[in-house]
Design an enzyme around this catalytic site. Structure first.
Site, short mmCIF file in Angstrom:
data_model
loop_
_atom_site.label_atom_id
_atom_site.label_comp_id
_atom_site.label_asym_id
_atom_site.label_seq_id
_atom_site.Cartn_x
_atom_site.Cartn_y
_atom_site.Cartn_z
N SER A 32 -42.99 34.61 -34.40
CA SER A 32 -42.07 35.39 -33.58
C SER A 32 -42.15 36.88 -33.83
CB SER A 32 -40.62 34.91 -33.78
OG SER A 32 -40.17 35.28 -35.07
N LYS A 58 -36.26 39.04 -38.72
CA LYS A 58 -36.15 39.58 -37.37
C LYS A 58 -35.81 41.07 -37.42
CE LYS A 58 -36.68 35.79 -34.87
NZ LYS A 58 -37.26 35.00 -35.99
#
Length: 232
Positions: free
Chosen positions: A153, A191
Site C-alpha cells: 500500500s 501509512k
C-alpha cells in the site's frame, strides 16, 4: 547505546583532556582510532553530540567538553534498551537471536522488532529476530527500532513489500509524515498521516487502497519513518 568507535573516541578524548587540559587534535584522534580520514572523526563527534555525550565549545579551536560517560567501561552492543512498541505483541527477549553489528564506525545497531502492515492489516510480532546496522546520519536523537514491511500500500512512496523501515519512537507527527499508527489499540499499520479538524486520515501511497478516516481517539502514533533499508 554507542558503537565501538564512538565509545573509543569518547574515552580517548576524555583521557587526553584529563592529562593535558585540552582535547586532542583531529589528526591525533584519527591516528588513535586507526581511521583513514578525518571525515570519520567529524561524523563520530557529531553522533556523540547528538547523543548528549559531548559538545563543541564555540569560537575555540580544539575545544570539546565531555558531558557524560557511558555507564559501563565498555561499549554497549546489547539488545533493545527496554523499549517495546505497543503496536507489537509476542515474546520479546525469550530467545536470544544473532545480531548484525555495525560494519564500521559510522553505523549503529538497532533491533528489528517484527512486521508492520502496508496493505491488509496484520499483527506485528514483538520478537527481536535480529539487528540491522543503520548509518548514524539516518537516525534522529531519540529511540529507534526497525520493522519489516508486509504489503504494497506504500509503493508510491518507495516502500516495497519486504523492505525494512527505520522508525523513530514518538507519539506525535506532522501532517504528511509516514507513521506507525495503532488503530483501536489492535491494528498496526504504516501509512501517511493527515489531520483535518477532528478527523485523522491514514493515507495509502497506492491508488488501489482507500484512505481511511478515523476519530482522533482511535489512532495512536507509535513512531515516524526516518529511513528505509532494502536488500537486492
Amino acid at each position: 547505546m554507542l558503537t565501538r568507535k564512538q565509545h573509543e573516541l569518547l574515552m580517548f578524548i576524555n583521557e587526553r583532556i584529563k592529562e593535558t587540559g585540552v582535547s586532542p587534535s583531529f589528526d591525533e584522534m584519527k591516528d588513535a582510532l586507526d581511521l583513514r580520514s578525518k571525515s570519520g572523526i567529524h561524523r563520530l563527534i557529531t553522533a556523540l553530540e547528538e547523543r548528549g555525550f559531548l559538545r563543541r565549545l564555540p569560537h575555540r579551536a580544539r575545544a570539546l567538553e565531555i558531558l557524560k560517560l557511558p555507564e559501563s567501561a565498555s561499549p554497549s552492543f546489547g539488545r533493545n534498551s527496554g523499549f517495546s512498541p505497543s503496536v507489537i505483541e509476542g515474546s520479546l527477549g525469550k530467545t536470544q537471536m544473532p545480531s548484525t553489528l555495525p560494519a564500521n564506525e559510522d553505523a549503529m545497531p538497532i533491533s528489528v522488532m517484527g512486521r508492520i502492515a502496508a496493505g491488509t492489516p496484520i499483527e506485528a510480532l514483538q520478537e527481536e529476530s535480529h539487528q540491522v546496522s543503520v548509518p548514524v546520519d539516518m537516525l534522529a536523537r531519540g529511540e529507534h527500532y526497525a520493522l519489516e514491511v508486509k504489503g504494497d500500500s506504500m509503493i508510491d512512496a518507495g516502500i516495497l513489500d519486504g523492505d525494512t523501515v527505520v522508525i523513530e519512537r514518538c507519539d506525535t507527527a506532522n501532517n504528511g509524515e509516514i507513521v506507525v499508527a495503532l488503530v483501536d489499540d489492535q491494528e498496526a499499520t504504516l501509512k501517511r498521516l493527515r489531520r483535518k479538524g477532528n478527523s485523522v486520515a491514514l493515507e495509502a501511497a497506492n491508488p488501489a487502497y482507500e484512505t481511511r478516516i478515523f476519530g482522533p481517539d482511535r489512532v495512536k502514533v507509535q513512531g515516524r519513518l526516518v529511513g528505509l533499508l532494502r536488500r537486492y
